[in-house]
Design a protein around this motif. Structure first.
Motif, PDB file in Angstrom:
ATOM      1  N   ASP A 125      22.576  97.668  97.214  1.00  0.00           N
ATOM      2  CA  ASP A 125      22.466  98.947  96.513  1.00  0.00           C
ATOM      3  C   ASP A 125      23.835  99.571  96.228  1.00  0.00           C
ATOM      4  OD1 ASP A 125      19.810  99.447  95.832  1.00  0.00           O
ATOM      5  OD2 ASP A 125      19.291 100.036  97.866  1.00  0.00           O
ATOM      6  N   LEU A 126      24.893  98.764  96.297  1.00  0.00           N
ATOM      7  CA  LEU A 126      26.225  99.253  95.925  1.00  0.00           C
ATOM      8  C   LEU A 126      26.211  99.836  94.518  1.00  0.00           C
ATOM      9  CD1 LEU A 126      29.367  99.396  96.259  1.00  0.00           C
ATOM     10  CD2 LEU A 126      29.427  97.110  95.249  1.00  0.00           C
ATOM     11  N   TRP A 127      25.496  99.179  93.605  1.00  0.00           N
ATOM     12  CA  TRP A 127      25.448  99.646  92.213  1.00  0.00           C
ATOM     13  C   TRP A 127      25.002 101.100  92.149  1.00  0.00           C
ATOM     14  CZ3 TRP A 127      21.448 101.787  89.530  1.00  0.00           C
ATOM     15  CH2 TRP A 127      20.200 101.736  90.133  1.00  0.00           C
ATOM     16  N   LEU A 128      24.015 101.455  92.995  1.00  0.00           N
ATOM     17  CA  LEU A 128      23.479 102.804  92.937  1.00  0.00           C
ATOM     18  C   LEU A 128      24.509 103.802  93.435  1.00  0.00           C
ATOM     19  CD1 LEU A 128      21.081 104.573  92.273  1.00  0.00           C
ATOM     20  CD2 LEU A 128      20.155 104.100  94.554  1.00  0.00           C
ATOM     21  N   THR A 149      28.121  87.573  84.115  1.00  0.00           N
ATOM     22  CA  THR A 149      27.276  88.762  84.118  1.00  0.00           C
ATOM     23  C   THR A 149      26.164  88.612  85.148  1.00  0.00           C
ATOM     24  OG1 THR A 149      26.010  90.293  82.740  1.00  0.00           O
ATOM     25  CG2 THR A 149      25.680  87.943  82.334  1.00  0.00           C
ATOM     26  N   HIS A 150      25.625  89.729  85.541  1.00  0.00           N
ATOM     27  CA  HIS A 150      24.563  89.736  86.557  1.00  0.00           C
ATOM     28  C   HIS A 150      23.727  90.984  86.338  1.00  0.00           C
ATOM     29  CE1 HIS A 150      26.777  92.895  88.761  1.00  0.00           C
ATOM     30  NE2 HIS A 150      27.860  92.205  88.444  1.00  0.00           N
ATOM     31  N   PRO A 151      22.517  91.022  86.880  1.00  0.00           N
ATOM     32  CA  PRO A 151      21.740  92.259  86.798  1.00  0.00           C
ATOM     33  C   PRO A 151      22.466  93.401  87.517  1.00  0.00           C
ATOM     34  CG  PRO A 151      20.356  90.413  87.456  1.00  0.00           C
ATOM     35  CD  PRO A 151      21.776  89.934  87.516  1.00  0.00           C
ATOM     36  N   VAL A 152      22.136  94.611  87.127  1.00  0.00           N
ATOM     37  CA  VAL A 152      22.710  95.764  87.825  1.00  0.00           C
ATOM     38  C   VAL A 152      22.360  95.686  89.308  1.00  0.00           C
ATOM     39  CG1 VAL A 152      22.676  98.278  88.016  1.00  0.00           C
ATOM     40  CG2 VAL A 152      22.665  97.196  85.757  1.00  0.00           C
ATOM     41  N   ASP A 202      32.523  96.059  89.422  1.00  0.00           N
ATOM     42  CA  ASP A 202      32.814  95.701  88.038  1.00  0.00           C
ATOM     43  C   ASP A 202      32.145  96.665  87.076  1.00  0.00           C
ATOM     44  OD1 ASP A 202      30.116  94.946  87.991  1.00  0.00           O
ATOM     45  OD2 ASP A 202      30.527  92.806  88.126  1.00  0.00           O
ATOM     46  N   GLY A 203      32.268  96.346  85.789  1.00  0.00           N
ATOM     47  CA  GLY A 203      31.744  97.231  84.759  1.00  0.00           C
ATOM     48  C   GLY A 203      30.237  97.344  84.747  1.00  0.00           C
ATOM     49  N   ILE A 204      29.543  96.372  85.332  1.00  0.00           N
ATOM     50  CA  ILE A 204      28.084  96.459  85.412  1.00  0.00           C
ATOM     51  C   ILE A 204      27.688  97.414  86.524  1.00  0.00           C
ATOM     52  CG2 ILE A 204      25.991  95.139  85.900  1.00  0.00           C
ATOM     53  CD1 ILE A 204      27.403  92.729  84.569  1.00  0.00           C
ATOM     54  N   THR A 205      28.310  97.243  87.685  1.00  0.00           N
ATOM     55  CA  THR A 205      28.012  98.104  88.835  1.00  0.00           C
ATOM     56  C   THR A 205      28.307  99.561  88.523  1.00  0.00           C
ATOM     57  OG1 THR A 205      28.439  96.299  90.381  1.00  0.00           O
ATOM     58  CG2 THR A 205      28.619  98.543  91.246  1.00  0.00           C
ATOM     59  N   TYR A 206      29.396  99.833  87.823  1.00  0.00           N
ATOM     60  CA  TYR A 206      29.789 101.208  87.522  1.00  0.00           C
ATOM     61  C   TYR A 206      29.187 101.687  86.195  1.00  0.00           C
ATOM     62  CZ  TYR A 206      33.331 101.375  91.248  1.00  0.00           C
ATOM     63  OH  TYR A 206      33.962 101.398  92.462  1.00  0.00           O
ATOM     64  N   ALA A 207      29.640 101.090  85.100  1.00  0.00           N
ATOM     65  CA  ALA A 207      29.367 101.674  83.782  1.00  0.00           C
ATOM     66  C   ALA A 207      27.970 101.386  83.272  1.00  0.00           C
ATOM     67  CB  ALA A 207      30.418 101.177  82.785  1.00  0.00           C
ATOM     68  N   LYS A 208      27.505 100.138  83.382  1.00  0.00           N
ATOM     69  CA  LYS A 208      26.151  99.852  82.918  1.00  0.00           C
ATOM     70  C   LYS A 208      25.137 100.606  83.773  1.00  0.00           C
ATOM     71  CE  LYS A 208      22.806  96.213  81.836  1.00  0.00           C
ATOM     72  NZ  LYS A 208      22.524  94.759  81.755  1.00  0.00           N
ATOM     73  N   GLY A 209      25.341 100.595  85.094  1.00  0.00           N
ATOM     74  CA  GLY A 209      24.430 101.330  85.966  1.00  0.00           C
ATOM     75  C   GLY A 209      24.399 102.810  85.644  1.00  0.00           C
ATOM     76  N   ALA A 254      12.653 100.502  85.910  1.00  0.00           N
ATOM     77  CA  ALA A 254      13.667  99.967  86.809  1.00  0.00           C
ATOM     78  C   ALA A 254      13.751  98.447  86.703  1.00  0.00           C
ATOM     79  CB  ALA A 254      13.357 100.384  88.244  1.00  0.00           C
ATOM     80  N   ASP A 255      12.598  97.784  86.681  1.00  0.00           N
ATOM     81  CA  ASP A 255      12.614  96.328  86.611  1.00  0.00           C
ATOM     82  C   ASP A 255      13.235  95.839  85.304  1.00  0.00           C
ATOM     83  OD1 ASP A 255      11.516  95.985  89.093  1.00  0.00           O
ATOM     84  OD2 ASP A 255       9.462  95.728  88.383  1.00  0.00           O
ATOM     85  N   THR A 256      12.873  96.488  84.194  1.00  0.00           N
ATOM     86  CA  THR A 256      13.369  96.054  82.890  1.00  0.00           C
ATOM     87  C   THR A 256      14.876  96.205  82.790  1.00  0.00           C
ATOM     88  OG1 THR A 256      11.285  96.634  81.824  1.00  0.00           O
ATOM     89  CG2 THR A 256      13.232  96.452  80.405  1.00  0.00           C
ATOM     90  N   TRP A 257      15.385  97.321  83.265  1.00  0.00           N
ATOM     91  CA  TRP A 257      16.789  97.632  83.062  1.00  0.00           C
ATOM     92  C   TRP A 257      17.698  97.165  84.186  1.00  0.00           C
ATOM     93  CZ3 TRP A 257      19.176  98.903  78.773  1.00  0.00           C
ATOM     94  CH2 TRP A 257      18.432  99.410  77.715  1.00  0.00           C
ATOM     95  N   LEU A 258      17.185  97.069  85.384  1.00  0.00           N
ATOM     96  CA  LEU A 258      18.059  96.804  86.527  1.00  0.00           C
ATOM     97  C   LEU A 258      18.028  95.365  87.013  1.00  0.00           C
ATOM     98  CD1 LEU A 258      17.317 100.017  88.600  1.00  0.00           C
ATOM     99  CD2 LEU A 258      19.255  99.590  87.078  1.00  0.00           C
ATOM    100  N   ARG A 259      16.984  94.639  86.698  1.00  0.00           N
ATOM    101  CA  ARG A 259      16.844  93.297  87.260  1.00  0.00           C
ATOM    102  C   ARG A 259      17.039  92.196  86.223  1.00  0.00           C
ATOM    103  NH1 ARG A 259      15.075  93.499  92.502  1.00  0.00           N
ATOM    104  NH2 ARG A 259      14.222  95.500  93.186  1.00  0.00           N
ATOM    105  N   SER A 260      17.543  92.547  85.057  1.00  0.00           N
ATOM    106  CA  SER A 260      17.855  91.535  84.047  1.00  0.00           C
ATOM    107  C   SER A 260      19.248  91.803  83.503  1.00  0.00           C
ATOM    108  CB  SER A 260      16.825  91.559  82.913  1.00  0.00           C
ATOM    109  OG  SER A 260      16.814  92.823  82.271  1.00  0.00           O
ATOM    110  N   ALA A 261      19.943  90.744  83.159  1.00  0.00           N
ATOM    111  CA  ALA A 261      21.316  90.859  82.671  1.00  0.00           C
ATOM    112  C   ALA A 261      21.341  90.841  81.149  1.00  0.00           C
ATOM    113  CB  ALA A 261      22.167  89.718  83.226  1.00  0.00           C
TER     114      ALA A 261
END
Length: 843
Positions: free
Chosen positions: A315-318, A361-364, A379-386, A439-446
């Motif tokens: 849950d670092l992304w959060l 790339t990886h899911p959020v 990275d940019g996914i953990t910070y900016a995409k999230g 959440a599933d659509t946006w957070l668990r797919s890259a």
């Protein structure tokens, strides 16, 4: 590869089930030499299965003594990377570990630097992800929270700052022992210590004592009024928005030298990168806004991360996404930086888009099997995409229900640990909406979608059909639902004004927009108007033509930022030639009045030049230099635009005449009215001259004598590595890869200067050397420093098929771990993208 324990999620989960930690009492003796210190940790903890065994992290050089419940602990198997094994636990336990720890020069653990101005030493801690074990013995995982009591023995003229206020002090001769108040429950990674003769400025606000600290030699640059203003505005905003008060009695911010990151959210003891945010020279509102954003980002963590903490690093992304979103939100709502969402799009979101198109790339939300994996995901996914997804979530549920849900979440989980599922439950209860599918659509797919309009127009200029196509990568084929605005902009008297705006949901591969049938075609049809969703956008042909001719004419900075972002994406994706992007810059950017947009585009130009057909690069650079010089001369003397364009001019220019102009500025002649050729700009000018062979080592020596400071040393290393000779490159490379004890700031500075776009012939021999050394550096350096070397050291400027082939051959070895491969994979992708862009530009 690291010299601390690589804790796995499985181990952490098992230990969390076994133990409850009541408290740490840590005594540090900092009065010895400048290499090591003594730490005595007393840990009180309970065990749910008496008789069981466990381990505790202790990244020390040696253990002097260790007792468990009064009995000596066998230390024969202890090592820094394994920790200390504890056998035969009781129901209630007291562990005492006295050990000798090394000071850090890497910026992780307890870092010690010596100020070359006055010879004083300054210490600060940096413990995320799991480096508290480098200062005291601890169960170093986020869900084993405990109370901390810290005692620090140090030279009498030093000051010590930690999470809690000082309770009392004992002084004997020139030695002082500081006793800090006992803390509430917190995780090990957000405990902190800063020590040294720090300069202090204090204030109070809303019952909270505010402290601001820096080195004595930097105190004239501290700007307490500016920092405290943002700090107070932030507290007022978050207290009102979150409904839960900041829980500690004081809030300190320390500008830390030789710092690796932007800042760190230690509870009540925030550390901030001195070199980035303690301004020694004139800066623009762009830099001030960035500082405000960092201040607010770390403050948001006091609630999200510190008061309520993730259970494990998946849950670092959060943690980071929430702080990223909240800082821009607070900037817009509570400070003078009301255009912060424009900056978010131009800088942070573009970072996320780039990261999301790399092969890594990886899911959020992604599994973190161990703490080593965590380090690769800042990275940019953990910070900016999230953060972008949280921004969408806020729009979806509404800001008031979102605030209500956050308040309930903080109240329910304060001082404990929680997961994203816990947050969703609170938001669902407050909003009445089901959020799991979102959440599933946006957070668990890259991957990132591209939204592209297709339009048909009748003879009267009215739409007969409008649809939005959603394009996705075949590797990441998820089609998401996007709530977007569509703006209709007309060009009136040289200004692009929004005539109308509608909102729709884009679903599937094609979404029809019947609301626009029969509507007069605008000059620009802007998808994702107001930047509601996370996507790349494109224009129809007529709209693109208008944007190219009139990009600065939009009367809204966010619309301009969206257009610049689209142009940048099109360049990177091979839909816009590099020469056309640069012509767009030359035609449109000098008229831009938002300094954040100007600064963001300036950062992109260097990459755009590497995407150009090499036969045109010199002319394009000359055109950019002429543009920058004209824009600088037209700008308000002493203003932000003059300074930004002056820096751009220095970066682009290569002609003898212009280089002589830069030399004149250094010598005090021909300086444009109002332009402050101060310390940082002097170094920028010198690096530009050195890189083009127009200044020498003697000039660097003279400038370092003029600026004989820690920052001067850092900048001089960049300048020395920029020298365009084989000998200078060899010396920089030797220091980067071989010098024992090289501080991390020095390695970073040398790598920054080593790669210069005009020196490809000098860099070409290092492609093979770099790839050969990656495994060795992985073993030799700590995780964060190894990742930085692999990522920053990749020879991205040697844009040739041979570089691509060499990277492919290296990557073909399956023995290399994924964390080590990541930087090479990303560098390889950059080379492939640049080669495609060059082919497009040549065509």
């Amino acid at each position: 590869m690291a010299d601390t324990r690589i804790l796995t999620q499985t181990e952490a989960g098992q230990r969390a089930q076994l133990l409850d930690v009541d408290g740490y009492d840590v005594a540090l003796d900092l009065t010895g030499d400048d290499k090591t210190f003594v730490s005595t940790s007393t840990v009180a903890f309970r065990c749910s299965q008496p008789g069981a065994d466990t381990f505790i992290e202790v990244a020390a050089d040696s253990i002097t003594r260790a007792t468990l419940n009064g009995e000596n602990v066998d230390t024969s198997t202890f090592s820094r990377d394994k920790g200390l094994t504890l056998v035969g636990l009781a129901a209630d336990n007291e562990l005492v570990v006295e050990a000798v720890f090394p000071y850090s020069s890497s910026g992780q653990g307890l870092h010690r630097m010596r100020d070359r101005v006055d010879g004083e030493s300054y210490l600060y801690s940096q413990f995320e992800v799991s480096d508290a074990q480098q200062m005291y013995a601890c169960f170093d995982q986020p869900d084993l929270k405990a109370a901390f009591t810290l005692h620090v023995t140090m030279p009498g003229h030093w000051r010590a700052i930690s999470n809690m206020p000082v309770e009392n002090e004992d002084t004997a001769g020139d030695v002082t022992t500081v006793h800090f108040a006992k803390s509430p429950q917190m995780s090990t990674y957000i405990t902190a210590l800063c020590a040294g003769p720090y300069h202090e400025v204090t204030d109070t606000h809303d019952g909270i004592t505010l402290g601001l600290y820096c080195r004595q030699s930097m105190k004239q640059y501290l700007d307490p009024d500016g920092v405290f203003e943002i700090t107070k505005q932030g507290f007022d905003h978050f207290h009102s928005a979150f409904g839960v008060r900041y829980p500690l009695p004081k809030y300190d911010q320390i500008f830390a030298p030789e710092y690796n990151m932007g800042a760190m959210e230690n509870f009540g003891c925030v550390t901030i990168a001195e070199s980035s945010y303690l301004f020694r020279s004139q800066v623009t509102e762009f830099e001030r806004e960035q500082r405000a954003n960092v201040i607010l980002h770390e403050m948001a963590h006091m609630w999200f991360g510190d008061l309520v903490t993730m259970r494990w690093w998946d849950d670092l992304w959060l943690n980071e996404s929430f702080a990223e979103w909240a800082s821009h939100w607070a900037n817009v709502e509570a400070t003078r930086y009301t255009g912060a969402w424009t900056t978010f799009l131009s800088l942070r979101k573009n970072w996320g888009y780039r990261q999301d198109q790399l092969p890594t790339t990886h899911p959020v939300y992604t599994d973190m099997p161990d703490v080593e994996a965590v380090a690769t995901n800042f990275d940019g996914i953990t910070y900016a995409k999230g953060a972008s997804i949280l921004k969408q979530l806020v729009a979806y549920v509404g800001i008031e229900p979102f605030k209500a849900g956050i308040k309930e979440y903080f109240e329910k989980h304060q001082w404990g640990n929680a997961t994203f599922t816990d947050l969703l439950s609170s938001l669902e209860a407050a909003s009445g909406r089901e959020l799991r599918d979102f959440a599933d659509t946006w957070l668990r797919s890259a991957g990132v979608s591209t939204l592209r309009p297709t339009v048909a127009v009748d003879a009267d200029g009215r739409y007969t059909s409008v649809s939005v196509l959603q394009e996705v990568s075949p590797d990441y084929p998820t089609l998401r639902t996007h709530r977007i605005g569509i703006g209709l902009y007309d060009l009136e008297n040289g200004v692009l004004k929004r005539r109308d705006r509608i909102e729709i949901d884009v679903t599937g591969e094609r979404t029809e927009v019947p609301e626009l049938v029969g509507v007069k075609r605008p000059d620009v049809l802007l998808l994702n108007d107001d930047d509601l969703t996370y996507c790349k956008l494109r224009f129809d042909d007529e709209s693109l033509s208008t944007v190219i001719d009139h990009i600065a004419a939009f009367d809204d900075s966010l619309a301009r930022a969206l257009s610049w972002a689209a142009a940048w994406d099109m360049l990177r994706d091979g839909e816009l030639r590099a020469r056309d992007f640069i012509r767009l810059v030359i035609a449109g950017l000098p008229a831009e009045d938002d300094i954040n947009l100007v600064a963001a585009v300036h950062r992109q130009i260097g990459t755009a030049l590497t995407y150009a057909d090499p036969s045109t690069t010199d002319q394009l650079r000359a055109d950019l230099a002429a543009c920058a010089k004209t824009a600088m001369e037209a700008a308000e003397p002493g203003g932000d635009m003059q300074r930004a364009w002056a820096k751009a001019f220095a970066s682009f220019t290569a002609s003898d005449t212009d280089l002589a102009t830069l030399r004149g500025w250094l010598d005090g002649t021909g300086i444009p009215d109002g332009l402050a050729v101060d310390t940082d700009l002097r170094w920028g000018l010198l690096v530009a001259l050195v890189g083009r062979g127009a200044a020498t080592d003697a000039d660097i020596d003279a400038e370092l004598e003029r600026d004989n400071t820690a920052d001067g040393e850092r900048l001089s290393l960049i300048a020395r590595a920029v020298v365009p000779t084989a000998e200078a490159k060899a010396d920089a490379w030797r220091r980067i890869t071989e010098e024992d004890g090289l501080p991390n700031f020095a390695r970073r500075s040398l790598m920054t200067g080593f790669a210069h776009p005009d020196q490809v012939d000098l860099l070409r021999p290092y492609v093979a050397r770099y790839l050969e050394l990656v495994p060795q550096m992985w073993k030799r350096l700590a995780t964060e420093q190894a990742l930085e070397f692999i990522g920053s050291g990749f020879p991205r400027l040697v844009i040739e098929q041979d570089t691509l082939d060499a990277a492919d051959a290296w990557l073909a070895d399956p023995a290399y771990p994924s964390a080590m491969r990541r930087g090479v994979l990303e560098g390889r992708d950059d080379i492939a993208r640049a080669l495609r862009a060059r082919a497009r530009d040549a065509a």
